[in-house]
Write a protein that holds these residues in place. Structure first.
Motif, PDB file in Angstrom:
ATOM      1  N   CYS A 102      -2.428  20.767 -23.088  1.00 16.10           N
ATOM      2  CA  CYS A 102      -1.020  21.213 -23.406  1.00 16.10           C
ATOM      3  C   CYS A 102       0.124  19.905 -22.958  1.00 16.10           C
ATOM      4  CB  CYS A 102      -0.053  22.050 -22.975  1.00 16.10           C
ATOM      5  SG  CYS A 102       1.334  22.860 -23.214  1.00 16.10           S
ATOM      6  N   VAL A 103       0.803  19.420 -24.022  1.00 19.43           N
ATOM      7  CA  VAL A 103       1.340  18.165 -23.475  1.00 19.43           C
ATOM      8  C   VAL A 103       2.756  17.894 -24.683  1.00 19.43           C
ATOM      9  CG1 VAL A 103      -0.790  16.864 -23.671  1.00 19.43           C
ATOM     10  CG2 VAL A 103       0.880  17.069 -25.653  1.00 19.43           C
ATOM     11  N   LEU A 104       3.800  17.091 -23.963  1.00 24.28           N
ATOM     12  CA  LEU A 104       5.203  18.323 -24.236  1.00 24.28           C
ATOM     13  C   LEU A 104       5.615  16.705 -24.560  1.00 24.28           C
ATOM     14  CD1 LEU A 104       7.272  20.108 -25.225  1.00 24.28           C
ATOM     15  CD2 LEU A 104       8.025  19.842 -22.461  1.00 24.28           C
ATOM     16  N   PRO A 105       5.307  16.260 -25.897  1.00 22.75           N
ATOM     17  CA  PRO A 105       5.841  14.485 -25.538  1.00 22.75           C
ATOM     18  C   PRO A 105       7.210  14.224 -25.898  1.00 22.75           C
ATOM     19  CG  PRO A 105       4.439  15.458 -27.234  1.00 22.75           C
ATOM     20  CD  PRO A 105       4.701  16.426 -26.720  1.00 22.75           C
ATOM     21  N   ASN A 106       7.331  12.405 -24.716  1.00 28.59           N
ATOM     22  CA  ASN A 106       8.759  12.371 -24.996  1.00 28.59           C
ATOM     23  C   ASN A 106       8.546  10.623 -25.672  1.00 28.59           C
ATOM     24  OD1 ASN A 106      11.514  11.019 -23.833  1.00 28.59           O
ATOM     25  ND2 ASN A 106      10.913  11.839 -22.028  1.00 28.59           N
ATOM     26  N   SER A 107       9.661  11.028 -26.960  1.00 25.87           N
ATOM     27  CA  SER A 107       9.863   9.832 -27.701  1.00 25.87           C
ATOM     28  C   SER A 107       9.865   8.421 -27.179  1.00 25.87           C
ATOM     29  CB  SER A 107       9.921  10.210 -29.125  1.00 25.87           C
ATOM     30  OG  SER A 107      11.451  11.000 -28.757  1.00 25.87           O
ATOM     31  N   CYS A 108      10.791   9.254 -25.963  1.00 24.71           N
ATOM     32  CA  CYS A 108      11.344   7.653 -25.579  1.00 24.71           C
ATOM     33  C   CYS A 108      10.059   6.790 -24.755  1.00 24.71           C
ATOM     34  CB  CYS A 108      12.565   8.480 -24.692  1.00 24.71           C
ATOM     35  SG  CYS A 108      13.573   8.527 -26.226  1.00 24.71           S
TER      36      CYS A 108
END
Length: 673
Positions: free
Chosen positions: A640-646
């Motif tokens: 499970c990943v929770l992307p951080n676009s920054c």
């Protein structure tokens, strides 16, 4: 006058003597002079009441050696130089039996031995008999006599007088011994004298049995007679099942019955010679209580090291005021009887007695004990025989259940969700209802130190113990409840947990300090928690859930298109996505994947409980098959990943390796800043 004087003189001798020998002779002498001859036998008549024989091969496999046991009963109210008692060095009381024709055992090979040391194993004052046994060790030259059994004969003289058939005559019975066919014989169990009542309305009956009957798929065939000169009585019949029937035309009095039980498989015979005391219908007699009759009718079970207890109750017939007592046949070593409580003068005034026995480990098998209830007039109820099967103490069973359904050993739970509460029932049972069961969490290797015993933050309740009915039988039951509500950082949890049950040793009455054979059994179950999903609890909203995972509500809202407005209260019990599923590829390392999606190691491990700190820099799998094998429910292994676009990387970790592959999307990103 002579009798009174002799009685008085002997009474003084008895009262002043401490010798077991003198005491027994005194008792026999006084019974002969003063006792009411319950069986109608005078001082000058025979004394034989009953006999049976059985054999068993010894453990010596190099010889044809057997132990032949002769059990015999004789008139108790008689004493002379022919009947002498002595105390054996073992502490047992033994009798030397003699008579007009000394009782003798012929072994069938031209050898014989006399009854010289008959060990007393039971007696009845009211019914005027004592029961003893003598064991003869015999070595035969061959297992059988040229293909036919060795025929063992026990005979002598004389029977008690007053018997309607063959009174005061000789007795003789035979038994077959063939070690090629059977290493042991059946053993007939009955009281020496069985009372029954004649009725003009319907025949009365009782059943003869062997100690093997309750367990044998093929009960023996019974037959009357078997020796020359024996005279049957027309009022008594015996069928092939062992049921003795007294016809309505019978006359009150004593009837002698000689019978043989022949096993169906080999045709080998074992004998019994007993007396049936037929009483008139008008003679009041004692009765067993209803619960006692029911208890005797059912096969009972016992285990080594655990006490078997049974209450025996009875009462005198209406109109009689005398006390009642009990006559008990041969009992196994260690079995005890309490004193009789109550007078038994009626159904409301029962006379009760407690039978207690804790078997030893070497007493496995069938035990049959026969009992009757007798009044002071020497009249008894028809005997009841208890069949008790001493079984090995079986190991307990244990299982894990979820929602009332058993999870197979080494099975898995359904997928559990963060935020919900789950319960597993750990249930143990033992076919021995007296056993004590202990349930504990253990590791897969049976230890308690090489693993995490329980899921983090879970609770295991104290054990509850009970006796329950399963398939009509009472069993020991124990249970514990495992409660687990997966927390925010349990997604991806996949750990095998095991539980063990141990039963008890039982009482160390014998040389064996653990006759109950304490045993441990265990079962294992894998608990799995779904990744990337969170079950909303009352009062939670996107902002509070986002704070738990160190992100913002915009990230969560973008993963949950079903949420139409970010400020509305979320429905309690509904599941929301807290990240994105990532399918693990060969040579993927958690640290590389976390860096690509702009996550630090702590955030990544919060969403993937099965990834340890050390595993962050290790390849998860090397082949596609290995990645699939590590997955849950047949799916490829996922994180499970929770992307951080920054913070995420614009390039792919596969960019250089697959740059020339047109199907790989990242190939189009070459040269991207």
């Amino acid at each position: 006058v002579v009798a009174k004087r002799a009685s008085a003189n002997m009474l003084r001798a008895c009262s002043s003597s401490r010798s077991v020998l003198i005491s027994l002779i005194c008792a026999l002498f006084l019974s002969g002079i003063c006792g009411a001859a319950a069986q109608g036998a005078g001082a000058g008549t025979g004394h034989f009441r009953y006999a049976t024989m059985f054999y068993e091969k010894t453990d010596d496999d190099t010889t044809n050696t057997v132990q032949i046991t002769v059990q015999s009963a004789w008139r108790r109210s008689y004493s002379s130089s022919y009947f002498t008692a002595a105390q054996h060095p073992s502490g047992d009381t033994v009798m030397r039996i003699n008579g007009q024709e000394s009782p003798v055992v012929h072994f069938g090979d031209d050898t014989h031995e006399y009854l010289t040391d008959v060990r007393i194993i039971a007696y009845s004052e009211a019914e005027d008999w004592f029961l003893g046994e003598q064991v003869f060790t015999k070595t035969y030259p061959t297992p059988s006599m040229r293909g036919t059994p060795w025929v063992v004969t026990f005979k002598g003289c004389c029977r008690v007088d007053g018997i309607q058939n063959a009174g005061d005559g000789s007795f003789e019975m035979v038994m077959d011994v063939d070690l090629l066919l059977a290493s042991r014989s059946q053993r007939i169990v009955t009281l020496p004298v069985v009372f029954t009542r004649v009725s003009s309305v319907a025949p009365s009956s009782f059943k003869l049995m062997t100690s093997d009957d309750p367990l044998s798929a093929a009960a023996p065939m019974w037959e009357l007679g078997g020796t020359a000169g024996w005279e049957a009585h027309a009022s008594v019949a015996l069928d092939v099942t062992g049921t003795v029937t007294v016809r309505t035309t019978a006359t009150a009095g004593l009837v002698h019955v000689l019978a043989h039980a022949r096993d169906k498989q080999h045709g080998l015979r074992v004998p019994v010679d007993l007396i049936v005391n037929v009483t008139a219908a008008t003679v009041p007699r004692p009765e067993f209580s209803g619960p006692t009759v029911t208890a005797f009718s059912n096969l009972k079970h016992a285990r080594p090291g655990f006490p078997f207890t049974m209450e025996i109750e009875g009462f005198q017939a209406q109109g009689m005021t005398s006390y009642v007592g009990y006559t008990v046949g041969r009992m196994p070593d260690g079995m005890t009887l309490s004193t009789v409580r109550g007078r038994g003068t009626g159904p409301g005034q029962l006379a009760s007695m407690t039978m207690t026995w804790t078997p030893c480990a070497d007493q496995l098998g069938m035990v049959v004990v026969c009992v009757d209830i007798v009044n002071f007039e020497g009249v008894a109820a028809t005997q009841r025989c208890l069949s008790l099967h001493v079984m090995p103490d079986e190991p307990p069973a244990i299982m894990v259940m979820a929602n009332g359904m058993e999870i197979a050993n080494n099975g898995e739970t359904d997928m559990w969700y963060i935020g919900r509460h789950y319960t597993l029932s750990v249930v143990a049972r033992d076919n021995n209802p007296l056993d004590t069961l202990t349930i504990t969490p253990v590791c897969q290797d049976g230890s308690t130190t090489s693993c995490t015993l329980l899921p983090p933050t879970s609770m295991l309740s104290d054990a509850e113990h009970a006796r329950v009915m399963v398939d009509g039988a009472e069993v020991a039951h124990a249970s514990r409840e495992l409660s687990f509500a997966p927390k925010h950082d349990h997604g991806g949890y996949a750990v095998t947990h095991c539980f063990a049950v141990t039963d008890a040793c039982g009482q160390a009455r014998c040389a064996d300090q653990c006759p109950g054979n304490a045993q441990m059994m265990h079962t294992c179950v894998t608990i799995r928690v779904k990744r990337c999903e969170f079950v909303v609890r009352p009062g939670q909203e996107l902002q509070s859930i986002a704070a738990i995972y160190r992100t913002d509500w915009l990230q969560l809202w973008s993963h949950n298109q079903q949420i139409l407005h970010p400020d509305l209260d979320l429905s309690p019990g509904s599941a929301i996505h807290i990240g994105h599923q990532y399918f693990v590829q060969p040579y993927d390392k958690p640290a590389d994947v976390a860096a690509r999606f702009g996550m630090d190691a702590q955030s990544f491990r919060t969403l993937n409980a099965d990834v340890s700190e050390a595993a962050m820099t290790q390849e998860a799998c090397a082949t596609i098959k290995e990645c699939q094998d590590r997955g849950q429910s047949g799916e490829t292994y996922q994180w499970c990943v929770l992307p951080n676009s920054c913070e995420g990387q614009s390039g792919s970790i596969y960019q250089e390796a697959f740059a020339d592959q047109g199907w790989f999307a990242s190939a189009r990103d070459q040269g991207a800043p």
